[in-house]
Design a protein around this motif. Structure first.
Motif, PDB file in Angstrom:
ATOM      1  N   ASN A 138       0.809  -1.219   0.000  1.00  0.00           N
ATOM      2  CA  ASN A 138       0.000   0.000   0.000  1.00  0.00           C
ATOM      3  C   ASN A 138       0.846   1.275   0.000  1.00  0.00           C
ATOM      4  N   TYR A 155      -2.456  -8.566  -5.973  1.00  0.00           N
ATOM      5  CA  TYR A 155      -2.951  -8.328  -4.619  1.00  0.00           C
ATOM      6  C   TYR A 155      -4.438  -8.660  -4.520  1.00  0.00           C
ATOM      7  N   GLY A 190      -7.401  -5.704   4.766  1.00  0.00           N
ATOM      8  CA  GLY A 190      -7.664  -4.318   5.112  1.00  0.00           C
ATOM      9  C   GLY A 190      -8.915  -4.143   5.948  1.00  0.00           C
TER      10      GLY A 190
END
Length: 245
Positions: A138, A155, A190
């Motif tokens: 990120n 990802y 996340g």
């Protein structure tokens, strides 16, 4: 006799690793640097994925394995071929064209992308000849070619795959705590996960084996250590989610 390269087919490798201290999912990148012939001007200074053109006498998998071994010294790792990238404009950036001209590559190259999962402690980058470096997925640096797109697609695939197969254990040490597993899932996805619910579900999995060991060298109360049994998992494998979160 040296193998002949296929000039317009390459393999690019996204190597993922997990930093257990920083709790970040990282990708391994190599330095791309080019100076003008007179060494008076820096023409290219960024990072790219590791990759090679495919040799005429090898498969795509063999090219990917060769690229990984050259970069890390390792070969027996989880790998997945996830997409081919063939946009006609993918290598037409000015810096990319300078690099291609210097290296003698083909501007119209199709690349087949793989991603690998690696325990970061398994490799030593201190004397890596490619100046390889880990970056959080990120917080990527300036990248060459279309490699940012390749990384982000890898990802997204990893996010999906980690919910249906126990591949995250490829990123963890062989002995881990329940919190280590939760931290890794949270880093990849996340999201925040309810601790008690996650712990209860995980320890009930027969392929998560409790060890007669606890953490050492920690300031707080040492936690129970566990290991993942691939043999047990494969025996009881069903096509459902590894963990419902």
């Amino acid at each position: 006799m040296e193998s002949k390269k296929i000039k317009n087919i390459s393999v690019d490798c996204v190597v993922f690793g997990y930093n257990t201290t920083e709790k970040t999912l990282n990708v391994l990148l190599i330095k791309r640097y080019l100076e003008s012939p007179a060494h008076s001007e820096i023409l290219v200074n960024d990072y790219v994925l590791t990759g090679y053109h495919v040799n005429e006498d090898e498969t795509l998998d063999e090219t990917a394995t060769r690229a990984l071994k050259e970069l890390t010294g390792l070969s027996s790792l989880y790998k997945k071929q996830f997409k081919a990238f063939g946009d006609p404009d993918r290598l037409l950036n000015e810096k990319d064209q300078l690099w291609i001209k210097n290296e003698g590559f083909n501007s119209r190259t199709i690349t087949v992308a793989y991603y690998f999962l690696i325990k970061t402690e398994a490799i030593n980058l201190n004397q890596n000849k490619y100046h390889a470096k880990w970056f959080p997925v990120n917080a990527l640096p300036e990248l060459g070619f279309d490699h940012e797109s390749i990384i982000l697609e890898a990802y997204e695939d990893l996010k999906i795959k980690c919910l249906s197969e126990p591949i995250i254990f490829e990123l963890l040490p062989n002995k881990f705590t329940i919190n280590d597993v939760q931290d890794l899932y949270e880093s990849i996805l996340g999201i925040e996960i309810d601790n008690r619910n996650f712990r209860r579900k995980l320890i009930n999995k027969k392929y998560i084996i409790p060890l007669d060991e606890k953490q050492v060298g920690v300031s707080k109360k040492p936690a129970q250590l566990y290991m993942f049994s691939k043999d047990v998992y494969e025996k009881m494998f069903k096509k459902n989610y590894l963990i419902s979160i």
